[in-house]
Design a protein around this motif. Structure first.
Motif, PDB file in Angstrom:
ATOM      1  N   VAL A 167      59.788 -46.431 -15.985  1.00 26.39           N
ATOM      2  CA  VAL A 167      60.039 -47.726 -15.281  1.00 26.39           C
ATOM      3  C   VAL A 167      59.993 -48.765 -16.519  1.00 26.39           C
ATOM      4  O   VAL A 167      59.340 -48.469 -17.605  1.00 26.39           O
ATOM      5  N   ASN A 217      50.860 -49.570  -8.871  1.00 28.34           N
ATOM      6  CA  ASN A 217      50.187 -48.551  -8.574  1.00 28.34           C
ATOM      7  C   ASN A 217      48.468 -48.842  -9.141  1.00 28.34           C
ATOM      8  O   ASN A 217      48.519 -49.399 -10.204  1.00 28.34           O
ATOM      9  N   LEU A 227      58.732 -50.252  -7.021  1.00 33.32           N
ATOM     10  CA  LEU A 227      58.139 -48.979  -6.435  1.00 33.32           C
ATOM     11  C   LEU A 227      56.439 -49.236  -6.425  1.00 33.32           C
ATOM     12  O   LEU A 227      55.892 -49.720  -7.290  1.00 33.32           O
ATOM     13  N   CYS A 228      56.150 -49.301  -4.840  1.00 30.26           N
ATOM     14  CA  CYS A 228      54.941 -49.762  -4.920  1.00 30.26           C
ATOM     15  C   CYS A 228      54.111 -49.096  -3.955  1.00 30.26           C
ATOM     16  O   CYS A 228      54.479 -48.483  -2.799  1.00 30.26           O
ATOM     17  N   SER A 276      56.081 -43.150 -14.233  1.00 28.67           N
ATOM     18  CA  SER A 276      55.433 -44.652 -14.928  1.00 28.67           C
ATOM     19  C   SER A 276      55.943 -44.686 -16.349  1.00 28.67           C
ATOM     20  O   SER A 276      56.324 -45.702 -16.745  1.00 28.67           O
ATOM     21  N   SER A 324      55.390 -51.348 -15.689  1.00 27.44           N
ATOM     22  CA  SER A 324      54.358 -50.495 -14.978  1.00 27.44           C
ATOM     23  C   SER A 324      53.006 -51.417 -14.741  1.00 27.44           C
ATOM     24  O   SER A 324      52.331 -51.862 -15.873  1.00 27.44           O
ATOM     25  N   SER A 353      63.215 -51.410 -13.171  1.00 31.26           N
ATOM     26  CA  SER A 353      62.590 -50.961 -12.039  1.00 31.26           C
ATOM     27  C   SER A 353      61.085 -51.487 -12.633  1.00 31.26           C
ATOM     28  O   SER A 353      60.454 -51.521 -13.696  1.00 31.26           O
ATOM     29  N   GLU A 405      56.934 -50.910 -11.280  1.00 34.27           N
ATOM     30  CA  GLU A 405      56.039 -50.034 -10.603  1.00 34.27           C
ATOM     31  C   GLU A 405      54.650 -50.424 -10.418  1.00 34.27           C
ATOM     32  O   GLU A 405      54.265 -51.497 -11.261  1.00 34.27           O
ATOM     33  N   PRO A 461      62.956 -42.910  -8.155  1.00 39.72           N
ATOM     34  CA  PRO A 461      62.974 -43.712  -9.329  1.00 39.72           C
ATOM     35  C   PRO A 461      63.881 -43.132 -10.475  1.00 39.72           C
ATOM     36  O   PRO A 461      64.585 -43.938 -11.275  1.00 39.72           O
TER      37      PRO A 461
END
Ligand code: BV8
Ligand code: ZN
Length: 247
Positions: free
Chosen positions: A224, A214, A186-187, A221, A227, A210, A212, A200
């Protein structure tokens, strides 16, 4: 950051099918303003004032001025290292899907091929009456007339506005692929806009690991596996490099 990138690479190494979802943050380093970032998007209008069918019905010229402004920024922009790292990740993955919320076509310009455009594409137009889709002539910022279709209908950007449904095939295809994925990235998304923001949580329920990327924490957050709070243009290339070195 390097340690988290290694952890992310470990997750990706163990996955034969990878699902990547991107948002406006992936294009930020190409100079494209994000929707909710400090630079905001345009004058004192909020996206919700402009990216809606009501706004277009009320003032199609204003809405088109906004889209022309964005088209002109995007046309002059280049894909950044984050876009190219996603292309490389697709190249080295056995199975891969990119679901992007972005309408800027930068993933495709960088070379991504298996791409689903959840919110459409700013370089296509669709007729408000007959629904015909065609390439959008990039309008010079000055021209303010609203383009029309041969049928007389007003042409609108071929994007999904707030309050409009996501094209059902795109959403179904995204969920079908998510069900087969072993890793999710997830970007550059704030996780605010639905139904993208549901991804998510669905991945979590499916027990998919997963990652992330960011600049700031998001609603997912805490859920995942990894992160990484840093720029996508720095993190993604590191992850792809770590993936291809210690194999
Ligand atoms: C629908 C196309 C139903 C247009 C876009 C209340 C609760 C839940 C939902 C709703 C609600 N009220 C209304 C809704 C529904 C609504 C919604 O979610 N609203 C939100 C605001 C609450 N959703 C909809 O209306 C959707 N449709 O629900 O339909 C329906 C069903 C059947 C029949 C009829 C109707 C449609 C939503 C699509 C809207 N269209 N774009 C255009 O672009 O012009 S959304 C728009 O926001 C963009 O596509 C953008 O990508 C997207 C999401 O935002 P992000 O991508 O996450 O961008 P953002 O700026 O928010 O965040 C950027 C992130 O990047 C930040 O976190 C930042 O920290 C990070 N970042 C910045 N720089 C970097 C970085 N990260 C890494 N590196 C960097 N360098
Ligand atoms: Zn038409």
């Amino acid at each position: 950051m390097q340690e988290e990138c290694q952890q992310a690479a470990e997750i990706l190494r163990g996955a034969s099918s990878i699902f990547v979802m991107t948002g406006a943050g992936v294009s930020a380093e190409s100079g494209i303003p994000t929707f909710r970032g400090a630079d905001g998007l345009w004058r004192d209008y909020s996206v919700q004032d402009l990216a809606t069918p009501e706004a277009f019905r009320k003032n199609p010229r204003l809405v088109w001025e906004w889209y022309r402004w964005r088209q002109n920024i995007i046309i002059k922009a280049q894909p950044n290292p984050a876009h190219y790292a996603v292309v490389e990740l697709e190249r080295v993955s056995e199975h891969f899907l990119l679901l992007t919320q972005n309408v800027d076509n930068l993933h495709q310009r960088a070379g991504s091929s298996n791409v689903l455009e959840l919110h459409g594409n700013i370089f296509r137009v669709r007729c408000s009456d007959c629904g015909k889709v065609s390439p959008s002539p990039c309008f010079a910022e000055a021209s303010c007339d609203v383009p029309t279709c041969e049928c007389g209908g007003l042409l609108r950007p071929d994007v999904v506005w707030f309050g409009e449904a996501i094209p059902s095939t795109i959403w179904t295809e995204s969920l079908d692929y998510l069900n087969t994925a072993q890793a999710v990235v997830l970007c550059g998304t704030s996780g605010v806009v639905w139904p993208a923001a549901a991804i998510p949580g669905i991945a979590k329920e499916l027990g998919i690991r997963s990652i992330e990327i960011n600049l700031e924490p998001t609603p997912f957050s805490s859920t995942v596996d990894v992160s990484i709070m840093n720029k996508a243009g720095e993190v993604l290339p590191r992850i792809v490099k770590a993936l291809s070195t210690a194999a």
